[in-house]
Motif scaffolding. Sequence first.
Motif, PDB file in Angstrom:
ATOM      1  N   CYS A 173       0.752  -1.205  -0.138  1.00  0.00           N
ATOM      2  CA  CYS A 173      -0.078   0.027  -0.065  1.00  0.00           C
ATOM      3  C   CYS A 173       0.790   1.320  -0.062  1.00  0.00           C
ATOM      4  CB  CYS A 173      -0.905   0.196   1.228  1.00  0.00           C
ATOM      5  SG  CYS A 173      -2.112  -1.454   1.256  1.00  0.00           S
ATOM      6  N   SER A 174       0.370   2.282  -0.681  1.00  0.00           N
ATOM      7  CA  SER A 174       1.100   3.543  -0.720  1.00  0.00           C
ATOM      8  C   SER A 174       0.637   4.429   0.443  1.00  0.00           C
ATOM      9  CB  SER A 174       0.897   4.180  -2.273  1.00  0.00           C
ATOM     10  OG  SER A 174      -0.427   4.285  -2.384  1.00  0.00           O
ATOM     11  N   PRO A 175       1.212   5.754   0.460  1.00  0.00           N
ATOM     12  CA  PRO A 175       0.864   6.681   1.413  1.00  0.00           C
ATOM     13  C   PRO A 175      -0.748   7.058   1.180  1.00  0.00           C
ATOM     14  CG  PRO A 175       3.219   7.015   0.722  1.00  0.00           C
ATOM     15  CD  PRO A 175       2.536   6.005   0.137  1.00  0.00           C
ATOM     16  N   ASP A 176      -1.049   7.092  -0.102  1.00  0.00           N
ATOM     17  CA  ASP A 176      -2.549   7.467  -0.200  1.00  0.00           C
ATOM     18  C   ASP A 176      -3.476   6.449   0.039  1.00  0.00           C
ATOM     19  OD1 ASP A 176      -2.232   5.857  -2.415  1.00  0.00           O
ATOM     20  OD2 ASP A 176      -2.402   7.347  -3.888  1.00  0.00           O
ATOM     21  N   SER A 177      -2.998   5.376   0.459  1.00  0.00           N
ATOM     22  CA  SER A 177      -3.933   4.363   0.771  1.00  0.00           C
ATOM     23  C   SER A 177      -4.475   3.457  -0.329  1.00  0.00           C
ATOM     24  CB  SER A 177      -5.266   4.795   1.595  1.00  0.00           C
ATOM     25  OG  SER A 177      -4.900   5.280   2.768  1.00  0.00           O
ATOM     26  N   SER A 178      -3.831   3.514  -1.339  1.00  0.00           N
ATOM     27  CA  SER A 178      -4.017   2.908  -2.616  1.00  0.00           C
ATOM     28  C   SER A 178      -3.228   1.548  -2.334  1.00  0.00           C
ATOM     29  CB  SER A 178      -3.764   3.271  -3.822  1.00  0.00           C
ATOM     30  OG  SER A 178      -2.791   3.777  -3.926  1.00  0.00           O
ATOM     31  N   CYS A 179      -3.931   0.480  -2.597  1.00  0.00           N
ATOM     32  CA  CYS A 179      -3.091  -0.807  -2.465  1.00  0.00           C
ATOM     33  C   CYS A 179      -2.992  -1.802  -3.600  1.00  0.00           C
ATOM     34  CB  CYS A 179      -3.807  -1.839  -1.283  1.00  0.00           C
ATOM     35  SG  CYS A 179      -3.903  -0.901   0.399  1.00  0.00           S
TER      36      CYS A 179
END
Length: 222
Positions: A173-179
């Motif tokens: 997952c990335s910092p923008d909460s997209s996984c």
Amino acid sequence: MLGTLARPIAAVLMATMLLTPPSFAFDTPLSDQAVREAYFLGQRHDETMSTLLNKYTKLLSPPKTGPDISSVTFLTPFALLVQQSSEHTSGYSAQQAALDHRDQGEFVRIVIQIQLTDSYGSFIIRPTGSRSGASAGFVPRPYDFWKDFDVQVFSKDRKLRPFSSSGQPCFICSPDSSCTLTGATLQFDFPVEDFASGSAAIDVTSPEGDPISVDFDLDHLR
């Protein structure tokens, strides 16, 4: 006379064989001392614990194509206790570990790690509707893609059936909460009685790429 004596002797030998418990390559059932040792090893959270648990895992080379069966782990009752103890940080005593072990009983756990690759990625090609103007498009790979993998476990050429099995998808997952889907973890639990011999084989057949087979010499595992 000899025939008369042979019958009771044979009966005694047969009874002795039936009463003799099966021998195992690894420790089971665990003694109270072994349970305490496993508890304290798990509580160390250092290289000693990691080095021990690494002996129960076989790392595999990435394939040329298809999904990557990156590792296969064979956890004996002793290794499971070490692992379970390591998951508790504070307030977990040796007495509680002994109680937990007594309540759950002893079993063997096999864990298989699957990693997605460039040729078997997180998106798959699917035909699109005629209105889109394109013949095919990309859609996310289903999270339960691991159900397309066939896992067979053998001991002394005997196919075993787990009493429990499960699969869980893995994500990054990335910092923008997209996984993004990266793989899956498969877990199979077996009775210890299934592994009375000194070896075990795990075969994994994937939807794409070559099947893999991993052998464990149980005489070298505690």
